[in-house]
Design an enzyme around this catalytic site. Structure first.
Site, mmCIF file in Angstrom:
data_model
loop_
_atom_site.group_PDB
_atom_site.id
_atom_site.type_symbol
_atom_site.label_atom_id
_atom_site.label_comp_id
_atom_site.label_asym_id
_atom_site.label_seq_id
_atom_site.Cartn_x
_atom_site.Cartn_y
_atom_site.Cartn_z
ATOM 1 N N SER A 275 0.935 -1.260 -0.114
ATOM 2 C CA SER A 275 -0.136 -0.255 -0.154
ATOM 3 C C SER A 275 0.715 1.485 0.148
ATOM 4 O O SER A 275 1.619 1.229 0.644
ATOM 5 C CB SER A 275 -0.919 -0.141 1.180
ATOM 6 O OG SER A 275 -1.897 0.631 1.622
ATOM 7 N N CYS B 231 0.576 4.123 9.713
ATOM 8 C CA CYS B 231 1.101 5.369 9.638
ATOM 9 C C CYS B 231 1.677 6.142 10.629
ATOM 10 O O CYS B 231 1.284 7.119 10.941
ATOM 11 C CB CYS B 231 0.210 6.053 9.026
ATOM 12 S SG CYS B 231 1.254 7.780 7.789
HETATM 13 C C1 LIG Z 1 5.976 6.832 -0.185
HETATM 14 C C2 LIG Z 1 5.309 5.217 0.601
HETATM 15 C C3 LIG Z 1 3.938 5.758 1.424
HETATM 16 C C4 LIG Z 1 3.052 5.274 1.773
HETATM 17 N N1 LIG Z 1 2.170 5.266 1.670
HETATM 18 C C5 LIG Z 1 1.014 3.403 2.681
HETATM 19 C C6 LIG Z 1 0.137 3.439 2.974
HETATM 20 O O1 LIG Z 1 -1.060 4.475 1.871
HETATM 21 N N2 LIG Z 1 -0.806 2.642 3.928
HETATM 22 C C7 LIG Z 1 0.173 1.996 4.640
HETATM 23 O O2 LIG Z 1 -0.095 1.150 5.467
HETATM 24 N N3 LIG Z 1 1.853 2.128 3.937
HETATM 25 C C8 LIG Z 1 2.127 3.084 3.699
HETATM 26 N N4 LIG Z 1 3.408 2.997 3.552
HETATM 27 C C9 LIG Z 1 4.319 1.437 3.512
HETATM 28 C C10 LIG Z 1 4.423 0.071 2.966
HETATM 29 O O3 LIG Z 1 3.185 -0.088 2.232
HETATM 30 C C11 LIG Z 1 5.133 -0.434 3.708
HETATM 31 O O4 LIG Z 1 4.894 -1.074 4.482
HETATM 32 C C12 LIG Z 1 6.621 -0.443 3.706
HETATM 33 O O5 LIG Z 1 6.849 0.781 2.798
HETATM 34 C C13 LIG Z 1 7.883 -1.608 3.989
HETATM 35 O O6 LIG Z 1 7.878 -1.769 3.043
HETATM 36 P P1 LIG Z 1 9.051 -2.044 1.526
HETATM 37 O O7 LIG Z 1 10.090 -2.054 2.271
HETATM 38 O O8 LIG Z 1 8.860 -2.591 0.976
HETATM 39 O O9 LIG Z 1 8.360 -0.246 1.143
HETATM 40 C C14 LIG Z 1 4.018 3.481 2.212
HETATM 41 C C15 LIG Z 1 5.112 3.138 2.029
HETATM 42 C C16 LIG Z 1 5.827 4.360 1.041
HETATM 43 C C17 LIG Z 1 7.237 4.399 0.672
#
Ligand SMILES: Cc1cc2nc3c(=O)[nH]c(=O)nc-3n(C[C@H](O)[C@H](O)[C@H](O)COP(=O)(O)O)c2cc1C
Ligand SMILES: Cc1cc2nc3c(=O)[nH]c(=O)nc-3n(C[C@H](O)[C@H](O)[C@H](O)COP(=O)(O)OP(=O)(O)OC[C@H]3O[C@@H](n4cnc5c(N)ncnc54)[C@H](O)[C@@H]3O)c2cc1C
Ligand code: FES
Lengths: 304, 259
Positions: A21, A130
Site C-alpha cells: 500500500s 502510519c
Molecule cells: C511512499 C510510501 C507511501 C506509503 N503509504 C502507505 C499507506 O498509504 N498505507 C500503508 O499502510 N502503508 C504505506 N506505506 C508503507 C508500505 O506499504 C510498506 O509497509 C513499507 O514501505 C515497507 O515496505 P518496503 O520496504 O518494501 O517499502 C508507504 C510507503 C511508502 C514508501
C-alpha cells in the site's frame, strides 16, 4: 498444479506477490506498464473518509539503501476511491486489498463498511501504523488495547476478512499481534515504516518538511524479518510480510521467517517491473531449493 | 509510452565545471513526444543509492535513436552517473511527464526562453523545435558564474541569447530578471525552467503574457503513483487541489502551481 498458489482468508492468490500500500497508487500508473492480472493481489493506497492532501513537501528523502517518506496519507477520499479508482481495476483478474485509515474509530468503521462492499475488494488492511499523520495512525498502532478494540469495531462492519497492519515502532510487536488477533483479525500485514529522520549535510536541518518520515526499502529488511519471525510463532493467523523486498531471495526469506505472502513496496520505485519479475523467477527458485510448492517454505526458520 | 530501457552511453563529456553532457542511444528515444520531458535514471545496479534521478531531456536525435542529457555532478547519484564511460549501459525509465507545448507559439511569433542553471538543458530541444517551425526565440540563461556556463554558442546559433551570471563573470551581472527588464516585451509566449524563486520572479514579471513553467520536486516513483511530488494549485480556495509534478507536469501554464 500451480506451485505458487496460496489461499488466505478472503484471498485466492495465483502467487504470493503483491505491491504494498502507498507504493502502487491505485494501480493505474503501473497498469499502463504491465498486465496487473499477473499479480497475486494489489494493496491499494490508504483510503480515508474525507479526501486528504497530506503533508508539505519535500516528502521523500533518500537514505542508505532506503528512503524516508512523509506523504501523510494523501488520497481522494472514500467516495473518490469508490467511484474513480476501484471500478477501473475491475478489468484485471486480481483481488484488491483496501488499506483503510482514519483519525478516529468512527472514520475507520465508515470506510471499512463501505469499501468492503466493493466487488473487487477481497480483504481490508487496517492501517493503524502510519507514522506520518498526527492523530489516529500511530496511537492505534502502539497501544494493544486500542488496537484490539478498533479491530473488533471494524470486523463487526466489514463484509470481507480484515488484516491489520502492524507498526514496527513498538517495544513489543508480539503483544500488538496478539491484541489484534484477540480483536478478531483474520490476518496480519507487517511491517509498516520505521520512524526516521535525515538531516541536510549543509544546513543541519531536517530534509523532510514534516521533520520525521517513515523509513522503507532494503535498509529495513532485517528488522522486518525478525518481527515476522517473532510474530508468526505467537499467532494463529497468517502474515503478509513486507519491508525491503526487492528480489526473489527476499521473498524466500520472508516466507522462511513465517510469512504466507509478501508485499513489495519501495522497490517498485526503483524498478517498476519488480513484481512481475519476481513472480516470473519464483518457479526456478523453487526448483533450485528442491521444493514442489511455495507454501513449503513458510516458517522454515522456526521448524524443529 | 513509458518504457524501461538499457541505454548505451555514446559519449560523456564535462562541458563546464561539474556539468556533464551525456549522449545515450536506445529505443526509448522513439517514445519521446515533446521537449521538456524527463527521464528517471538508475545510476547503480545496487541499492546504494536507492532512488532514481530525474534528469531532463536536453536534445533528441530520432534518426540516430540518440538523446542528450546535461546534468550537474554534485550528490552521490549524479557523481556516479558522471563516471559512466562510452559503451556502458544505463537503466533509464521514460519518457516521463508532459513537456513544453510547442504548439502554443506559431510561426512568425516570438518566444522568450528563460533558464536558470540546470534548468537550461530542456530549453535547448525546445528552442530547436520552435525555431524549426519559424518561431523567433530569445534566450535568457542565468548561471552562478562563468565556469558553469554551458551551451552559450549552441543557443546563440538558434537565436538572440543573453547570459546573466550572479558574479558578473559572463554577460549581465545579476539574475535573469535583470536581463528581462532590459529586453523588449514584444513577444507572444515565454517558457521557463529553473529554481522556484526564479520561476516566481519570471511569472510575476510577465503576468499578462502566456507562459509555461517547468517545476522540480523530490520524486519517489516518477510516474504518478506515490504522491511524493505534489504541489498545491491556485485553482480554488480549498487546500485539496494539487498536481503531481512527475505525471501532470513538470510543465504547467504560468499561474497554475502555487509557488
Ligand atoms: C511512499 C510510501 C507511501 C506509503 N503509504 C502507505 C499507506 O498509504 N498505507 C500503508 O499502510 N502503508 C504505506 N506505506 C508503507 C508500505 O506499504 C510498506 O509497509 C513499507 O514501505 C515497507 O515496505 P518496503 O520496504 O518494501 O517499502 C508507504 C510507503 C511508502 C514508501
Ligand atoms: C523534472 C526534473 C528534471 C530535472 N532535470 C535536471 C537536469 O536536466 N539536469 C540536472 O543536473 N538536474 C536536473 N534535475 C535535478 C536533479 O534531479 C537533481 O539534481 C538530482 O536528482 C540530484 O541527485 P544527486 O545524486 O546529485 O544528489 P543527492 O543530494 O545525492 O540526491 C539525494 C536525493 O535527493 C533528490 N534530489 C536532490 N536534488 C533534487 C532536485 N533538485 N530535484 C529533485 N530531486 C532532487 C535526488 O533525486 C535523490 O533522491 C531535475 C529534477 C527534476 C525533478
Ligand atoms: S514521484 Fe511519485 S507521484 Fe510523482
Amino acid at each position: 498444479m500451480n506451485r505458487l498458489a496460496i489461499t488466505l482468508p478472503g484471498l485466492e492468490l495465483k502467487n504470493p506477490i503483491m505491491p504494498a500500500s502507498g507504493c502502487f497508487g491505485f494501480g493505474k500508473e503501473y497498469g499502463n506498464l504491465y498486465d496487473l492480472s499477473q499479480l497475486g493481489a494489489i494493496m491499494i493506497k490508504a483510503t480515508t473518509e474525507e479526501m486528504r492532501y497530506g503533508n508539505p513537501t519535500p516528502r521523500v528523502a533518500e537514505t542508505s539503501s532506503g528512503m524516508l517518506n512523509a506523504i501523510g496519507l494523501q488520497n481522494p477520499g472514500l467516495q473518490g476511491v469508490l467511484t474513480n479508482e476501484l471500478p477501473w481495476l475491475e478489468k484485471f483478474d486480481v483481488p484488491i486489498i483496501a488499506n483503510v485509515a482514519g483519525s478516529e474509530t468512527a472514520d475507520y468503521v465508515e470506510v471499512a463498511k463501505q469499501i468492503s462492499k466493493a466487488s473487487n475488494v477481497h480483504a481490508l488492511e487496517l492501517n493503524i501504523s502510519c507514522p506520518n499523520v498526527k492523530c489516529g495512525g500511530i496511537l492505534f498502532g502502539t497501544d494493544p488495547e486500542i488496537a484490539k478494540e478498533l479491530t473488533a469495531a471494524v470486523k463487526a462492519v466489514s463484509s470481507v476478512p480484515v488484516y491489520v497492519k502492524l507498526s514496527p515502532n513498538v517495544t513489543d510487536i508480539k503483544a500488538m499481534a496478539l491484541a489484534v488477533e484477540a480483536g478478531g483479525a483474520d490476518g496480519i500485514t507487517m511491517i509498516n515504516t520505521l520512524v526516521g529522520m535525515r538531516l541536510d549535510e549543509k544546513t543541519g536541518k531536517q530534509v523532510i518538511a514534516n521533520k520525521t518520515g517513515g523509513l522503507s526499502g532494503p535498509a529495513i529488511k532485517p528488522v522486518a524479518i525478525r518481527m515476522v519471525y517473532e510474530v508468526s510463532q505467537v499467532v494463529n493467523i497468517p502474515i503478509i510480510g513486507m519491508g525491503g523486498v526487492t528480489c526473489v531471495q527476499d521473498v524466500v526469506d520472508f516466507l522462511s521467517a513465517g510469512a504466507s505472502a509478501v508485499a513489495v513496496g519501495t522497490a517498485n520505485f526503483v524498478d517498476p517491473f519488480v513484481c512481475p519479475t519476481i513472480i516470473e523467477q519464483l518457479p526456478a527458485k523453487l526448483d533450485e531449493l528442491g521444493i514442489d510448492h511455495i507454501s513449503e517454505l513458510v516458517g522454515r526458520s522456526h521448524r524443529v | 509510452m513509458i518504457i524501461q530501457d538499457l541505454m548505451t552511453v555514446e559519449s560523456q563529456q564535462e562541458i563546464a565545471k561539474n556539468i556533464f553532457e551525456m549522449k545515450l542511444t536506445g529505443k526509448l528515444v522513439g517514445e519521446i513526444t515533446s521537449p521538456g520531458q524527463f527521464v528517471h535514471i538508475r545510476v547503480s545496479d545496487s541499492f546504494e543509492p536507492l532512488l532514481r534521478r530525474p534528469i531532463s531531456i536536453a536534445e533528441i536525435n530520432p534518426e540516430k535513436n540518440e538523446m542528450t542529457i546535461i546534468y550537474r555532478a554534485e550528490g552521490r547519484g549524479t557523481s556516479l552517473l558522471s563516471e559512466k564511460r562510452e559503451g556502458d549501459t544505463v537503466n533509464v525509465l521514460g519518457p516521463l511527464g508532459n513537456g513544453f507545448p510547442v504548439e502554443e507559439t506559431t510561426a512568425g511569433q516570438t518566444a522568450v526562453l528563460i533558464g536558470g542553471g540546470i534548468g537550461v538543458p530542456p530549453l535547448y530541444e525546445l528552442s530547436k523545435q520552435l525555431t524549426a517551425k519559424g518561431v523567433n526565440c530569445i534566450h535568457i540563461l542565468g548561471f552562478e558564474s562563468d565556469p558553469v556556463v554551458f551551451y552559450e554558442e549552441k543557443f546563440a546559433a538558434l537565436g538572440e541569447t543573453h547570459i546573466a551570471t550572479v558574479d558578473g563573470s559572463n554577460g549581465t551581472q545579476g539574475f535573469v530578471t535583470n536581463v528581462m527588464s532590459e529586453i523588449s516585451h514584444d513577444f507572444e509566449t515565454f517558457y521557463s525552467c529553473g529554481p522556484m524563486p526564479m520561476l516566481d520572479a519570471v511569472q510575476k514579471a510577465y503576468v499578462h503574457k502566456k507562459g509555461f513553467l517547468s517545476f522540480e520536486q523530490r520524486m519517489g516513483c516518477g510516474i504518478g503513483a506515490c504522491f511524493a511530488c505534489v504541489c498545491h494549485t491556485n485553482e480554488n480556495a480549498t487546500d485539496q487541489a494539487y498536481v503531481k509534478v512527475c505525471s501532470d507536469g513538470p510543465v504547467f501554464p504560468a499561474g497554475v502551481v502555487q509557488i
